[in-house]
Structure formats: structure tokens, C-alpha cells
Design a protein around this motif. Structure first.
Motif, PDB file in Angstrom:
ATOM      1  N   ASN A  58       0.838  -1.203   0.000  1.00  0.00           N
ATOM      2  CA  ASN A  58       0.000   0.000   0.000  1.00  0.00           C
ATOM      3  C   ASN A  58       0.867   1.245   0.000  1.00  0.00           C
ATOM      4  O   ASN A  58       1.023   1.910   1.031  1.00  0.00           O
ATOM      5  CB  ASN A  58      -0.916  -0.005   1.231  1.00  0.00           C
ATOM      6  CG  ASN A  58      -1.827  -1.215   1.281  1.00  0.00           C
ATOM      7  OD1 ASN A  58      -2.841  -1.280   0.593  1.00  0.00           O
ATOM      8  ND2 ASN A  58      -1.453  -2.195   2.106  1.00  0.00           N
ATOM      9  N   SER A 110       0.514   4.197  -1.030  1.00  0.00           N
ATOM     10  CA  SER A 110      -0.095   5.502  -0.778  1.00  0.00           C
ATOM     11  C   SER A 110      -0.727   5.594   0.606  1.00  0.00           C
ATOM     12  O   SER A 110      -1.212   6.654   0.991  1.00  0.00           O
ATOM     13  CB  SER A 110      -1.157   5.794  -1.840  1.00  0.00           C
ATOM     14  OG  SER A 110      -2.180   4.797  -1.801  1.00  0.00           O
ATOM     15  N   LYS A 170      -1.070   5.854   4.593  1.00  0.00           N
ATOM     16  CA  LYS A 170      -0.292   6.529   5.618  1.00  0.00           C
ATOM     17  C   LYS A 170       0.180   5.525   6.671  1.00  0.00           C
ATOM     18  O   LYS A 170      -0.442   4.497   6.892  1.00  0.00           O
ATOM     19  CB  LYS A 170      -1.126   7.637   6.244  1.00  0.00           C
ATOM     20  CG  LYS A 170      -1.548   8.690   5.219  1.00  0.00           C
ATOM     21  CD  LYS A 170      -2.538   9.660   5.787  1.00  0.00           C
ATOM     22  CE  LYS A 170      -2.899  10.716   4.738  1.00  0.00           C
ATOM     23  NZ  LYS A 170      -3.451  10.131   3.499  1.00  0.00           N
ATOM     24  N   LYS A 207       7.351   4.769  -1.194  1.00  0.00           N
ATOM     25  CA  LYS A 207       6.735   5.144   0.082  1.00  0.00           C
ATOM     26  C   LYS A 207       6.671   6.662   0.162  1.00  0.00           C
ATOM     27  O   LYS A 207       7.581   7.367  -0.227  1.00  0.00           O
ATOM     28  CB  LYS A 207       7.543   4.569   1.246  1.00  0.00           C
ATOM     29  CG  LYS A 207       7.662   3.054   1.157  1.00  0.00           C
ATOM     30  CD  LYS A 207       8.536   2.522   2.250  1.00  0.00           C
ATOM     31  CE  LYS A 207       8.635   1.000   2.168  1.00  0.00           C
ATOM     32  NZ  LYS A 207       9.249   0.500   0.950  1.00  0.00           N
ATOM     33  N   GLU A 208       5.579   7.122   0.710  1.00  0.00           N
ATOM     34  CA  GLU A 208       5.372   8.556   0.812  1.00  0.00           C
ATOM     35  C   GLU A 208       5.343   8.990   2.269  1.00  0.00           C
ATOM     36  O   GLU A 208       5.045   8.205   3.160  1.00  0.00           O
ATOM     37  CB  GLU A 208       4.048   8.933   0.147  1.00  0.00           C
ATOM     38  CG  GLU A 208       4.035   8.599  -1.363  1.00  0.00           C
ATOM     39  CD  GLU A 208       2.696   8.917  -1.986  1.00  0.00           C
ATOM     40  OE1 GLU A 208       1.799   9.353  -1.241  1.00  0.00           O
ATOM     41  OE2 GLU A 208       2.552   8.758  -3.193  1.00  0.00           O
ATOM     42  N   ASP A 253       3.958  10.694   5.565  1.00  0.00           N
ATOM     43  CA  ASP A 253       2.649  10.977   6.145  1.00  0.00           C
ATOM     44  C   ASP A 253       2.807  11.122   7.639  1.00  0.00           C
ATOM     45  O   ASP A 253       3.836  10.875   8.203  1.00  0.00           O
ATOM     46  CB  ASP A 253       1.633   9.876   5.823  1.00  0.00           C
ATOM     47  CG  ASP A 253       2.008   8.567   6.466  1.00  0.00           C
ATOM     48  OD1 ASP A 253       1.602   8.369   7.629  1.00  0.00           O
ATOM     49  OD2 ASP A 253       2.697   7.750   5.840  1.00  0.00           O
ATOM     50  N   SER A 281      -3.113  12.179   7.994  1.00  0.00           N
ATOM     51  CA  SER A 281      -4.058  11.076   7.852  1.00  0.00           C
ATOM     52  C   SER A 281      -5.382  11.375   8.510  1.00  0.00           C
ATOM     53  O   SER A 281      -6.376  10.714   8.266  1.00  0.00           O
ATOM     54  CB  SER A 281      -3.474   9.810   8.504  1.00  0.00           C
ATOM     55  OG  SER A 281      -3.436   9.991   9.904  1.00  0.00           O
TER      56      SER A 281
END
Length: 894
Positions: free
Chosen positions: A782, A784, A786, A882-883, A885, A890
Motif C-alpha cells: 500500500n 499511498s 499513511k 513510500k510517501e 505521512d 491522515s
């Protein structure tokens, strides 16, 4: 049938056959019956030898010794004439050869799993430091002597001994499963001083005459001789005659070779850093390494011998003397510094004993004051109750797995049962001793061993829910679970290895058992279970007999906001840890049992006809009724005598022994009790063992941190270590609170509690790693999502596995707690607490610590992640982007 299934079945069959064979014989066989049943050459002649040995047997002279001595007197080599099929290193000395054979046959006649002191009793020795031999012996620290004796016993392979000091100068040693009549050398090797000297000397030449003293040919004779035999008028020194026994390899004839050995040593045994068995020449020798300072001493000494021999042709020898007896006299060809050898006419057993003595040198010899046989420390009804409790625990695990997973649960139970056979086979192979807490630990191991099966089943269930076929679900489920199983068990194995390598006594023993249990359970899950499941699936049995393969149902847990509750959970949890620490401080005078703080011992004589009334259970009930605290009653009898006494150990509280005597006389008036003696006894669990256990756990946590940091990322490692420390502290604190303030359990720590705490370490790490492995996987799947949501999702997906594993282990421990007695109850209670805290900490401690370490930012995870190794089954997997967050982005609640 697929080739992959066939090789799994063959491999399993081989391992199981080895394990089962290692367990037999289960019980001891009479030695005489055993040797008569053995295949022998010259059977008629051997039977005559047996009959002659029979005629010599007495109560204090067993058949094994009679057979050996009879063979020696008749000049009969038992190996060559009767047992040539037994493989052994060629031993030309007749006496040694016959001892090797009889020792081997005796060990083969004994049951492979020995029972501990609590179940079967053993032999008790009381050793004392011999102050009459040397007045300076009074200055020897008793604790140091206990440490040395412990090292010697462990080196000789006696498992689960009990060793405690009896101030001011005595030591009690209890040995399970030891026959001193068959192995009298054991006592000699325990009490010998092992004072090692390195000296110089020359080959002895008997003079034709000595006008002053006559012929000098007696060992121990002294004479002032020139240092250089070639220069009679040169400097002289005092020499003594020492002898070495040599056996001709071809004829077996023994000759005595004498040497003039310089009285004053060149160096002492303290220059040796470690001694070991050296088989480099094919025959057993003693190898050794020197200390850094000793290396220089050895180098200078041997270089001087080489130089003097080269310049004066004196043929000076390097002589090793142990406790005044010559062990080796060798020609020095070149200087020795770091490594050396002590060569001699040694058997394998003699080398083992010599290495043990050198590694545990005692400055002054000990003497044996008492030698008794002791009965089991646990009453028969208590044994039966606790063994029944172990059976109930095992049945509870089986019932839960079968009810929840149906046919798949049967597969798991079969594989776990086979893994227990493997564990017992390995323990039997290494000569382990099985005590009642050990049996309890095996039951808990069974509860924990289903963990890998549950993990696999839950993965298969996910794939079935996703619409995969049974065959694909089985393959994908195993592939996905494999990484988690490896990571979880490698971290636990790190703990086991460190405990075994660094530990002493019970800590080392637990490390070995834990390591064996891990290996067996992983083998059972990945090989045995998979082979059985593949047979069921690929044979079409699953669709025909078991609809939906009986693992499609789950607990129905949806994604929950666990991380949102982290702050109140964290605060409440650590507040409870603090309460436990306070409780320990308040009750510090009462929480340590006799094993840890020592106490007093009262010995009674009694009317033999009244022994039935003096049952251990009745004595323990008497202690409870009279509020005498912890008591440990055992029966003992002098070896070779028909005199039995009752020995009761109590704590050292003032007036306790007097209260004990009065209560015993009042409770058992017909037993004609007479107090014989009263002694102060020291702790069976020394400060060294306690410190060693704490030190081993600390190194294990460091090892786990490094592995998890390299395999995952440093934040995971920090979370795992914090969670483990939390679990250990909370379990100990709650055990004290429940026992000391609420009356649930004893609240006192005994020797088996060390193992219980160590089990919690292994359990906690295993549970935490499963959650972390899922977090890492979800981060990749996943890209995207958080970090906050990823952690919640990972915990939710693994929660069914976490709860199911906890339930299976909990029901096993709960059965032990409800139906067990004494130490088994406390052992189970500590682990019950550990199961709950371990489950809690993997969710509310480890994961929040990981989240806080990265400040809620998944990019922080990526930036700090090491280049982890890629396992074969992960090859080709793509790492997701990976982003960054945080909680704020979130919108997740804090």
C-alpha cells in the motif's frame, strides 16, 4: 505423487526414526540382563565369566565392577574376546580397555531420558574444604569453590545438579541419575585440587650405588643434582623422582618410566587460559591456550630449554605435574607460546576429566564428609497431579485446534506431536535430565509450536477468502508465511543461542531446550505439515471429504484503530509495571525462596515403621497449617547403610527451625522423631547464575536489535526490545502482586522461575516479529497508505493469528495452573501472565514505539531502512514507493 512431497516424507521418516531410536531404552535395564542379551563372541566362555562375577557381587560391589575386575584378573580383554563389534579407539592398556567397554555397556543399559531430583531423587554429597591439609585453605572463598565444583560437574555431563554452600566451609552437591558405585572416579575428579606446575627434568638413570642413601628408585625421593648433568661441579638444584606409566601399543605391556624432576616449578597452571580435547594426532590429548601474560612466560621457558639442549646436550625435558603426579614429560623441539599440548597415555574419559579439572582449578583439595542417596523432593501424589496437569494441557491444545480448524487442526496436531518426539529425541541424545518444570515447559512448547501452523492456516484462509483455489491458496499461503516464520524464529533462536553460549547451569540448559524446540517446531510446520496438506490437497481429499478445507472461517476481525488508543494503553501499562516494581520493593524480604537466599536445614531420625505417615505431602500440609513458609522435605540414606533420615529445609527467619521441630513432633507423634542436626545452607541459585541470566538476556536483546535492524529497520528493533523489557518487568511484578498481596500463587521465586522468565522473552519476541513482518509487507503493498493506517491494518490482519496462538498457549498453561501443584503452579502462573502481556505489548507497546520512533512519517521509515538481505523466496518482489505521512495528514486520532 509429486517429487517434492516424496522427499519431504522420506526426510521426515529419517528424522523420526532417529528421534525414536534415540529415546530407547526409555527405562533402565538391569546391567547383567543387558550384557547377557548383547551379541557376544565366545558366548559359552563369556557366560562362565559372568557366573564368576556373580559370585563376587555384594550390596556395595555391583555387578558392573565385579565383571570388570574379574576380566582384569583373568587377563581377559572384553572388547577383543567378546565385544569386537563395539567400535572404540584401540586401547592397549587392559584395565583401561575393559573400563571403556563396561562403561559403554552400562550407559547403553540406562534409559536415555534421565529423571530429575524432583521426580526420581539421586545422590547427595557433602564436601568440605580440608583445612587440616593446609591452614591456608581456610582463606578459600566458599562461593569460589561452589563455582568451580559447578564447572566440573557441568563439564562431566551431569545435567540439572543442585549445588549449594553450607557455611562456613562445606558444599552440598546433589546429582540425579548418578551411580557412584559404577563411577567412583566421579568423586575423585570433583574433589581433586588440580594444582598444575610446569617444571623441567631429565630421564631418570638409576645409579649403581649411593654410599649415603643406597639405590634411589622410589617415587618422591629427593636429591640435589647439578642443573647440567654434563657439568657435575656446576650449579645444582633439588630434584625429586616422579614416574610415568607407559603402555606398549603392540603388546599391551605396562612399564614405569622415571624422571628426575626439578622441585621448584618454572610456571604454574594460572598461565593457562583454556584447556580442550585435542584429537589432532588421532589419540586424545589435552590441548591448551595460554593467557597473554602466560604466553610470554611459556615462550621464555621453552626457548631456554631449546637453547640449553642445543649448547650443552643436556636433554632437558618440559614436565607437566598435576597435584604432585607426573602427567607429561616431553622433549621441546622449538619454543611454545600461545598453544601447547599435554601428551600422555590417556583414555578419552581421562582427557575429559583432566580438561575439566584444568578449566576449573581448585587451589585446595576437598574431602567427602557425607554421601547419601536422596529420595524425590516431590511427593508421589504431587508428581501424579502435575503430570496429569501436563496431559490435560496437551489435550486442551489438541481439542482447541481440532474444534477450530477441523481436519486441518488434526494435521497441525500430528505435526506438533511429531516435533515433540524430535525434541525428546535430541534431549535424550545429549543426556538431558527431565524434571517436572521441564515437562511443563514441553507442554507450553507444544502450545507455542502450533504458532507456525496457525500463521500458515490464517494465510491460506486469506487466500481462500480472496477466491483462490485450494491448491493455489496452499502454495501462496506457505510462500507468504515463510518469511514471517523465519524472522520470528530466527530472533527467538538468537535468544536461545546466546543463553546457551553465555549461560551457566539452568540458563544454559534452557537455551539448549529452547533452541531444540524452535528447530523442531519449524521443521514440523514447514516440512511435516506441508507434506500432509499437499497429500490431502493434491490427492483430491480436501474437496471430497472436507468442504472448504476447514480453514476458511476466521474470527471476522475488521480493521480497528489500535494505534489511536496507544497513549492511554501505554500509560496504564507502564503504571502497572511501576506498581509491580513497588510491590517487589515492599515484599523484597519475602519474594526470594530458599533456592535464592538459602536457609536452614533440620535432619530427623525416625522409626522406619512409621515412614508411611511421613509422606512429603503431609509434611507440606503441616507447614501450611503452622505458617512455616516454604519447606523442602527429602528422605536420604547413607550409601551402603540401611539408615534413612528425613531432611527438611526451611527459610532462615529467626525461630523458624524451632517452630518446625515443635510442629513436626506435634503432628507426627508416632514417628518417634529425633532431631539429629541443624545446619545453615546457602542458596542453590547463586548470585553468579542470577547475574548471568540477566547478562544473557541483555546480550540477547542486543542481538535481536541488531538482527531486526538489519533485516527490517532500526525502529522495528527498538520496538521489539522495549516490548520485551516491558513483558519481563510486568510479568515479574504481577507475579509478586498476585502471590504476596492477593494470595494467588506463592509469589516466591525459585530456580524454575528463571526458566519461566526466559520463556517469556522467547514468546514476546516471536509475537512482536509477526506483527512487524506484516507492517513491512503492508508498507510495500500500500504505497499511498499513511503509516498510521498501515500499522492499524497490519495489527488487524494479524490479530486473529495473535489471539489464536495466545489461546492455544494459554489453555496449556491454564491447565498446568489449575491442576498442577507446587512449583508447576507458579511456573504456569508466570507464563500465563507472560502470554497476556506478550499479546498486549505486540499491539500497544512494540507498534506504537515503532510509530513514535519514526514520528508518524512513513518516509522516515524508508530513509532509515538498511539494505536488507533478500531471501530466495522474495526474489523478484518489487519494493513499493513510500510517501511521507503523519497523524495530521491522515486525520487519524492520536
Amino acid at each position: 505423487m509429486k517429487n517434492s512431497i516424496i522427499w519431504k516424507l522420506i526426510f521426515t521418516a529419517v528424522i523420526m526414526a532417529w528421534a525414536v531410536l534415540s529415546l530407547f531404552p526409555i527405562k533402565d535395564t538391569d546391567f547383567r540382563d543387558y550384557v547377557l542379551a548383547e551379541p557376544v563372541d565366545n558366548a559359552a566362555e563369556f557366560n562362565e565369566l559372568v557366573e564368576e562375577a556373580d559370585s563376587r557381587v555384594t550390596e556395595n560391589y555391583p555387578f558392573v565392577a565385579a565383571l570388570r575386575d574379574t576380566a582384569n584378573e583373568k587377563k581377559v580383554n572384553l572388547h577383543d574376546q567378546y565385544f569386537p563389534h563395539i567400535k572404540m579407539v584401540r586401547e592397549p592398556n587392559l584395565q583401561r580397555a575393559n573400563k571403556i567397554i563396561t562403561d559403554y555397556l552400562y550407559q547403553q543399559s540406562r534409559g536415555k531420558l534421565h529423571l530429575g531430583l524432583d521426580l526420581d531423587g539421586g545422590v547427595s554429597l557433602v564436601l568440605s574444604i580440608d583445612a587440616e591439609q593446609d591452614p591456608n585453605a581456610q582463606n578459600v572463598r566458599l562461593e569460589k569453590a561452589v563455582e568451580i565444583i559447578s564447572g566440573r560437574i557441568n563439564a562431566l555431563g551431569v545435567a540439572e545438579p543442585l549445588i549449594r554452600p553450607i557455611p562456613p566451609n562445606r558444599i552440598e552437591v546433589q546429582l540425579p541419575g548418578v551411580d557412584l558405585q559404577q563411577n567412583p572416579e566421579l568423586i575423585v575428579n570433583l574433589v581433586k585440587a588440580a594444582r598444575l606446575d610446569f617444571r623441567t627434568g631429565h630421564r631418570y638413570l638409576r645409579p649403581n650405588s649411593d654410599p649415603n642413601r643406597g639405590p634411589i628408585d622410589n617415587v618422591g625421593d629427593l636429591k640435589s643434582l647439578p642443573l647440567n648433568p654434563g657439568n657435575p661441579n656446576g650449579p645444582s638444584a633439588m630434584y625429586e623422582v616422579l614416574a610415568d606409566e607407559r603402555t606398549d601399543a603392540k603388546t599391551g605391556e605396562t612399564t614405569i618410566v622415571k624422571y628426575w624432576v626439578k622441585k621448584i616449578p618454572e610456571a604454574h597452571g594460572d598461565i593457562i587460559d583454556e584447556a580442550y580435547i585435542d584429537m589432532s594426532t588421532g589419540s586424545p590429548m589435552v590441548g591448551f591456550t595460554t593467557t597473554s601474560e602466560g604466553s610470554e612466560i611459556m615462550k621464555n621457558m621453552t626457548q631456554r630449554i631449546v637453547d640449553e639442549n642445543a649448547s650443552t646436550r643436556t636433554d632437558e625435558l618440559l614436565v607437566v605435574v598435576l597435584d604432585g603426579e607426573l602427567e607429561s614429560a616431553a622433549t621441546v623441539q622449538s619454543a611454545i607460546s600461545r598453544n601447547g599440548q599435554i601428551t600422555g597415555n590417556y583414555s578419552q574419559d581421562e582427557v575429559i576429566q583432566l580438561v575439566s579439572a584444568l578449566n576449573n582449578p581448585l587451589e585446595f583439595a576437598l574431602k567427602v564428609d557425607q554421601m547419601q542417596e536422596v529420595g524425590p523432593s516431590l511427593a508421589k501424589d504431587a508428581q501424579d497431579a502435575s503430570i496429569s496437569a501436563a496431559m490435560y494441557g496437551a489435550i486442551a491444545v489438541v481439542a482447541f485446534m481440532v474444534i477450530y480448524y477441523l481436519f486441518s487442526g488434526v494435521v497441525a496436531v500430528v505435526s506438533v506431536s511429531l516435533s515433540l518426539v524430535i525434541v525428546l529425541g535430541v534431549l535424550a541424545g545429549v543426556g538431558a535430565t527431565l524434571s517436572l518444570p521441564g515437562i511443563a515447559a514441553l507442554v507450553l512448547t507444544m502450545g507455542m509450536a502450533v504458532d507456525a501452523n496457525i500463521l500458515i492456516f490464517e494465510r491460506i484462509r486469506e487466500e481462500l477468502v480472496a477466491g483462490k483455489s485450494i491448491k493455489n491458496a496452499l502454495k501462496i499461503g506457505y510462500d507468504k508465511a515463510l518469511s514471517t516464520i523465519v524472522d520470528a524464529n530466527v530472533t527467538t533462536m538468537i535468544t536461545a543461542v546466546i543463553l546457551f553460549v553465555l549461560g551457566v547451569g539452568p540458563v544454559k540448559g534452557f537455551g539448549l531446550t529452547l533452541a531444540v524446540g524452535i528447530g523442531a517446531s519449524v521443521f514440523a510446520a514447514l516440512i511435516i505439515s506441508r507434506a500432509l496438506l499437499e497429500i490431502i490437497v493434491h490427492g483430491g481429499i480436501a474437496e471430497k471429504v472436507i468442504p472448504n478445507f476447514s480453514i476458511q472461517k476466521g474470527l471476522g476481525i475488521k480493521s480497528l484503530n489500535f494505534l489511536g488508543k496507544r497513549k492511554p494503553a501505554f500509560i496504564c501499562s507502564w503504571a502497572l509495571v511501576l506498581a509491580g516494581v513497588v510491590a517487589i520493593f515492599i515484599a523484597k524480604d519475602d519474594i526470594m525462596g530458599i533456592d535464592f537466599r538459602g536457609g536452614a536445614e533440620v535432619v530427623f531420625e525416625f522409626d522406619p515403621g512409621s515412614k508411611d505417615t511421613l509422606e512429603i505431602a503431609a509434611i507440606e500440609d503441616m507447614a501450611v497449617a503452622n505458617e512455616l513458609g516454604e519447606v523442602i522435605p527429602v528422605f536420604q540414606s547413607e550409601i551402603g547403610q540401611n539408615i534413612e533420615r528425613l531432611r527438611i529445609q526451611v527459610d532462615s527467619e529467626e525461630g523458624r527451625t524451632e517452630a518446625l521441630v515443635n510442629a513436626m513432633l506435634a503432628t507426627f507423634p508416632n514417628a518417634e522423631l529425633v532431631k539429629v542436626s541443624e545446619n545453615v545452607i546457602g542458596a542453590a541459585v547463586s548470585d553468579q547464575i542470577v547475574f548471568n541470566a540477566i547478562e544473557s538476556i541483555a546480550f540477547a536483546l542486543i542481538g535481536i536489535l541488531l538482527y531486526v535492524a538489519l533485516r527490517f529497520e532500526i525502529g522495528y528493533g527498538v520496538g521489539a526490545v522495549v516490548a520485551t523489557i516491558h513483558d519481563v518487568l510486568m510479568s515479574i511484578g504481577l507475579f509478586v502482586i498476585l502471590g504476596q498481596f492477593l494470595g494467588i500463587g506463592s509469589g516466591q521465586f525459585t530456580a524454575p522461575m528463571v526458566a519461566a522468565v526466559l520463556m517469556i522473552v522467547g514468546y514476546s519476541i516471536n509475537d512482536t516479529i509477526v506483527v512487524f513482518d506484516r507492517i513491512r509487507e503492508e508498507l510495500e503493498l500500500n504505497p499511498s497508505m499513511k503509516l498510521f493506517d498501515v500499522i492499524n491494518r497490519a495489527i488487524s490482519l494479524t490479530l486473529s493469528r495473535t489471539l489464536l496462538t495466545s489461546i492455544t498457549t494459554f489453555v496449556a498453561a491454564f491447565a498446568l495452573f489449575i491442576f498442577g501443584v507446587g512449583v508447576v503452579t507458579d511456573f504456569a502462573l508466570v507464563f500465563l501472565i507472560g502470554i497476556v502481556t506478550g499479546t498486549f505489548s505486540s499491539i500497544f507497546i512494540a507498534s506504537p514505539v515503532f510509530y513514535a520512533w519514526h514520528k508518524g512519517d512513513r518516509k522516515h521509515v524508508t530513509d532509515h531502512e538498511y539494505a536488507k538481505p533478500t531471501y530466495e523466496w522474495e526474489a523478484g518482489s518489487k519494493r513499493a514507493t513510500k510517501e511521507s505521512d503523519s497523524d495530521k495528514t491522515s486525520g487519524a486520532p492520536a
